[in-house]
Each structure stands twice: as structure tokens, then as C-alpha cells.
Scaffold this motif. Structure first.
Motif, PDB file in Angstrom:
ATOM      1  N   ASN A  28       5.680  -5.779  -7.661  1.00  0.00           N
ATOM      2  CA  ASN A  28       5.746  -6.585  -6.435  1.00  0.00           C
ATOM      3  C   ASN A  28       4.350  -7.109  -6.099  1.00  0.00           C
ATOM      4  O   ASN A  28       3.625  -6.544  -5.275  1.00  0.00           O
ATOM      5  N   THR A  29       3.969  -8.199  -6.758  1.00  0.00           N
ATOM      6  CA  THR A  29       2.609  -8.730  -6.586  1.00  0.00           C
ATOM      7  C   THR A  29       2.362  -9.249  -5.179  1.00  0.00           C
ATOM      8  O   THR A  29       1.226  -9.180  -4.682  1.00  0.00           O
ATOM      9  N   ASP A  30       3.391  -9.770  -4.520  1.00  0.00           N
ATOM     10  CA  ASP A  30       3.213 -10.255  -3.149  1.00  0.00           C
ATOM     11  C   ASP A  30       2.855  -9.104  -2.216  1.00  0.00           C
ATOM     12  O   ASP A  30       1.986  -9.248  -1.343  1.00  0.00           O
ATOM     13  N   PHE A  31       3.529  -7.966  -2.416  1.00  0.00           N
ATOM     14  CA  PHE A  31       3.195  -6.799  -1.592  1.00  0.00           C
ATOM     15  C   PHE A  31       1.759  -6.360  -1.821  1.00  0.00           C
ATOM     16  O   PHE A  31       1.024  -6.093  -0.868  1.00  0.00           O
ATOM     17  N   PHE A  32       1.330  -6.276  -3.078  1.00  0.00           N
ATOM     18  CA  PHE A  32      -0.024  -5.805  -3.353  1.00  0.00           C
ATOM     19  C   PHE A  32      -1.077  -6.736  -2.759  1.00  0.00           C
ATOM     20  O   PHE A  32      -2.107  -6.281  -2.268  1.00  0.00           O
ATOM     21  N   ALA A  33      -0.816  -8.034  -2.789  1.00  0.00           N
ATOM     22  CA  ALA A  33      -1.759  -8.974  -2.190  1.00  0.00           C
ATOM     23  C   ALA A  33      -1.846  -8.762  -0.683  1.00  0.00           C
ATOM     24  O   ALA A  33      -2.955  -8.743  -0.101  1.00  0.00           O
ATOM     25  N   ALA A  34      -0.703  -8.577  -0.034  1.00  0.00           N
ATOM     26  CA  ALA A  34      -0.698  -8.348   1.408  1.00  0.00           C
ATOM     27  C   ALA A  34      -1.339  -7.006   1.748  1.00  0.00           C
ATOM     28  O   ALA A  34      -2.111  -6.894   2.714  1.00  0.00           O
ATOM     29  N   MET A  35      -1.019  -5.978   0.965  1.00  0.00           N
ATOM     30  CA  MET A  35      -1.596  -4.653   1.210  1.00  0.00           C
ATOM     31  C   MET A  35      -3.101  -4.664   1.049  1.00  0.00           C
ATOM     32  O   MET A  35      -3.837  -4.104   1.863  1.00  0.00           O
ATOM     33  N   GLU A  36      -3.606  -5.311  -0.016  1.00  0.00           N
ATOM     34  CA  GLU A  36      -5.043  -5.312  -0.268  1.00  0.00           C
ATOM     35  C   GLU A  36      -5.795  -6.030   0.847  1.00  0.00           C
ATOM     36  O   GLU A  36      -6.889  -5.595   1.244  1.00  0.00           O
ATOM     37  N   ALA A  37      -5.225  -7.088   1.381  1.00  0.00           N
ATOM     38  CA  ALA A  37      -5.868  -7.787   2.497  1.00  0.00           C
ATOM     39  C   ALA A  37      -5.993  -6.876   3.715  1.00  0.00           C
ATOM     40  O   ALA A  37      -7.037  -6.852   4.393  1.00  0.00           O
ATOM     41  N   VAL A  38      -4.948  -6.106   3.986  1.00  0.00           N
ATOM     42  CA  VAL A  38      -4.990  -5.158   5.099  1.00  0.00           C
ATOM     43  C   VAL A  38      -5.968  -4.024   4.800  1.00  0.00           C
ATOM     44  O   VAL A  38      -6.763  -3.619   5.657  1.00  0.00           O
ATOM     45  N   ARG A  39      -5.939  -3.521   3.574  1.00  0.00           N
ATOM     46  CA  ARG A  39      -6.821  -2.406   3.202  1.00  0.00           C
ATOM     47  C   ARG A  39      -8.287  -2.779   3.347  1.00  0.00           C
ATOM     48  O   ARG A  39      -9.091  -1.969   3.844  1.00  0.00           O
ATOM     49  N   ILE A  40      -8.643  -3.976   2.933  1.00  0.00           N
ATOM     50  CA  ILE A  40     -10.047  -4.385   3.017  1.00  0.00           C
ATOM     51  C   ILE A  40     -10.493  -4.477   4.471  1.00  0.00           C
ATOM     52  O   ILE A  40     -11.565  -3.972   4.837  1.00  0.00           O
ATOM     53  N   LYS A  41      -9.686  -5.097   5.322  1.00  0.00           N
ATOM     54  CA  LYS A  41     -10.058  -5.201   6.736  1.00  0.00           C
ATOM     55  C   LYS A  41     -10.127  -3.826   7.391  1.00  0.00           C
ATOM     56  O   LYS A  41     -11.053  -3.528   8.157  1.00  0.00           O
ATOM     57  N   ALA A  42      -9.150  -2.976   7.091  1.00  0.00           N
ATOM     58  CA  ALA A  42      -9.132  -1.634   7.674  1.00  0.00           C
ATOM     59  C   ALA A  42     -10.313  -0.816   7.176  1.00  0.00           C
ATOM     60  O   ALA A  42     -10.962  -0.097   7.945  1.00  0.00           O
TER      61      ALA A  42
END
Length: 362
Positions: A222-236
């Protein structure tokens, strides 16, 4: 010999695997050490074809052991996460699964003697400062690896290694809640940022349109999920005060959902660029602490136990893992005294691993 020779033990620790080395046999300088570990594991190729890695983040981990100068500890455990493909070595985190093999490895290396049918090894996790008591099954011949203990994610049974983790709060960030909040919002996703044994960003699976019951393979696809997750992870991660988040495996990421197989809660753990096939021991402690803390993203998804200590059963992608948490509730969350888990380990091979002299000529 045209290559540099380094003695090693090759061990499975919990649901991870990798070389266990004597720190004295390695370069002191961390930049040189990183290059040695990259060459040893074969980082830079998806199959780690030119090294002893296994082409997965759970099989490119390295444990480095030494006798401890700490008054409490017997053994210092220095951990390195070597990337599969990116030629990156991260010395920030620790690994609780690999730690399962530290006591047995220390005995097999002759760093500590076996003392009877059960040998207690006090371990200082150098990366995070945590103290861990490991109880290892032993005999006059050394470590006993055969036994009846089973852990999900590993076939068969083996001797149990009981682990008790202490001083795990704030090891990377200095705080139980590094942002000061029980819940933060990044990119419209509510998360709890918590640092217990491993700094983590924890969200509800439904926040990403997931059930939380997906297999590791389905999540990895699920590449869309990983892209969304990584964006959140970096900000957090930046809000948690962690530097160079995009190039570091910390903070890790976790998803929670209501239990559906008799456990306390369903959880998926990310390393962070791949889904963990089972569950990290360190991540399990952080996720269990999130479940026990009122007001986090886990609120309402699990019945909170009033037992002291409390057993939190996490349903992961390959089964379940139990975390025994000794804690008290406080005005700011929980006061975590210790967390206990049972793992297994097995010595797979011993010998010498070769590193090109152009990398390190000792």
C-alpha cells in the motif's frame, strides 16, 4: 589474509536475526564502524548478496557487546540498525528482540559465566540508557537453547529468555510525551507521540482508511499509505525533537485498532519503511503504555485494566505478544516502573566474518 577477519556469533534473537560481535573487535570511530557493518551485512542490495544480511530490516540488525563499567550492569549492549538497501546505519534506537540474544551471546562469548540452571545477566542498553534484566537457561556446558517456550513469528519452541525492562521512559527524547501532549494532529491525523523503550508515533488505523487487521504484505504493497504515514512521521518526529527524521528509523510508527482475536488491542508496527512481520519488543512496550494511558489515541479501543501489574496482549501481524507492565496512574499519564516479556533465542552459527581491507584494515 587479504581481508579483515572479525569473530562473530550469528543468532536469532526473538523475531530478529543478525551478527553478535565483541565491541573490542571493532573500530571505535562510529563512521568507520558504520562502513564495517555495511560491508558485513551487505547493505546496498535488496538481497544483501555481498554480506550476511537477510534482505529484511529484521535480519540486518547488529549487536555489539562488552563487559560493562556500570556498577549495576554486567554487559553493555550497543545496537545498530543497518538498512537493507540504502547503506545507512542508525545508532539511535535499540532493539528488544535482538536483546533477547544478548544474555546467551555474552555467555557464549565468555564475557560472563553461567552460574547454574538459570543465569541472570544485567544489561545496559547503551543506545537508550535502559536497564534490562535477562534470565537465561544454562547448564554446566553453557547456554541451554532447547525448551518449550513458543513465540508467535518463530517456528517451533526454545528455552525462554525472560526480560525485565527498566528506565525506558524518555530514552531518546527525555520525556514520556515528547511534545507535551497526549494527542497531536499532523496532516489532519491524530497521533500520540510517546517515548517508552522506543520513540513512537501512534495513530488509529482508521485514520488512514485501514482496518488495522491487514497483513504485513498487504500493508507493504500500500504505497499510498506509506507516503501518507511518512509525511506524518516526519512532522511528528520533528515536533518530538528528533533530528534528521527522514534519514532515521526513529521515531517508529504504530497503528491501533480494536482487538478481534481475544487480545487487548490490535497493533501494526512499522520499522518505519516496512511493516514489521511480527512486533518489536521495544515497540510493544510503547504501544502497551499508550493503551494504559488515559486520553491517548488508544482511548476507547480497549478495556483499561486496573491490575498492577497489567498484562497487555497486542495482536500483531503474526499472532500475539504479551507485555506485563508495572505502573501507576499519575496526573500526567502513567509512572512506568518496568515492563516484562518472554522471548527466545538460538545460536545459529559461529565463526569469522570477512570485511574488505579497503573498508577497515584494523
Amino acid at each position: 589474509m587479504t581481508q579483515t577477519v572479525i569473530p562473530f556469533l550469528f543468532m536469532r534473537g526473538g523475531t530478529s536475526r543478525g551478527p553478535y560481535l565483541n565491541r573490542a573487535d571493532l573500530p571505535e570511530n562510529l563512521e568507520t564502524l558504520a562502513e564495517v557493518l555495511i560491508a558485513m551485512v551487505g547493505s546496498g542490495h535488496p538481497l544483501n548478496i555481498d554480506g550476511i544480511g537477510g534482505g529484511n530490516a529484521v535480519t540486518t540488525k547488529v549487536a555489539m557487546l562488552s563487559r560493562s563499567s556500570d556498577d549495576w550492569a554486567d554487559i553493555d549492549y550497543f545496537f545498530a540498525q543497518v538498512s537493507v538497501e540504502d547503506r545507512i546505519v542508525d545508532f539511535k534506537p535499540t532493539c528488544g528482540n535482538i536483546l533477547s540474544g544478548v544474555g546467551p551471546a555474552a555467555i557464549d562469548m565468555g564475557l560472563i559465566p553461567a552460574t547454574g540452571p538459570e543465569t541472570t545477566v544485567n544489561i545496559h542498553a547503551v543506545n537508550t540508557g535502559a536497564r534490562v534484566v535477562a534470565k537465561v537457561q544454562t547448564s554446566p556446558e553453557g547456554v541451554v537453547y532447547d525448551g518449550a517456550a513458543a513465540i508467535d513469528g518463530v517456528p517451533g519452541t526454545a528455552a525462554p529468555v525472560a526480560l525485565q525492562f527498566m528506565d525506558t521512559v524518555g530514552g531518546a527524547t527525555g520525556a514520556f510525551l515528547p511534545t507535551g501532549n497526549l494527542v497531536d494532529t499532523f496532516n489532519d491525523v491524530d497521533v500520540t507521540c510517546m517515548d517508552v523503550a522506543m520513540p513512537m508515533v501512534i495513530a488509529k488505523a482508521e485514520s488512514f482508511g485501514l482496518t488495522g487487521y491487514e497483513s504485513a504484505e498487504a500493508l507493504n504493497d500500500n504505497t499510498d499509505f506509506f507516503a501518507a504515514m511518512e509525511a506524518v512521521r516526519i512532522k511528528a518526529g520533528e515536533a518530538m525533537g528528533i533530528a534528521n527524521v527522514g534519514q532515521s528509523v526513529t521515531p517508529k510508527f504504530g497503528l491501533l485498532a480494536p482487538a478481534h482475536d481475544g487480545g487487548t488491542i490490535a497493533a501494526r508496527y512499522f520499522m518505519p519503511w516496512k511493516a514489521h512481520p511480527t512486533m518489536a519488543v521495544t515497540g510493544a512496550q510503547c504501544l502497551a503504555s499508550c493503551v494504559l494511558t488515559p486520553g491517548t489515541v488508544a482511548e476507547g479501543m480497549a478495556a483499561r485494566s486496573n491490575d498492577r501489574p497489567a498484562t497487555i496482549t497486542l495482536e500483531h501481524a503474526s499472532g500475539q505478544i504479551d507485555v506485563l507492565v508495572d505502573y501507576d496512574l499519575t496526573a500526567d499519564g502513567i509512572d512506568l516502573r518496568s515492563a516484562g516479556l518472554v522471548r527466545t533465542a538460538r545460536l545459529l552459527a559461529r565463526g569469522e566474518v570477512m570485511v574488505p581491507r579497503g573498508v577497515w584494515a584494523r
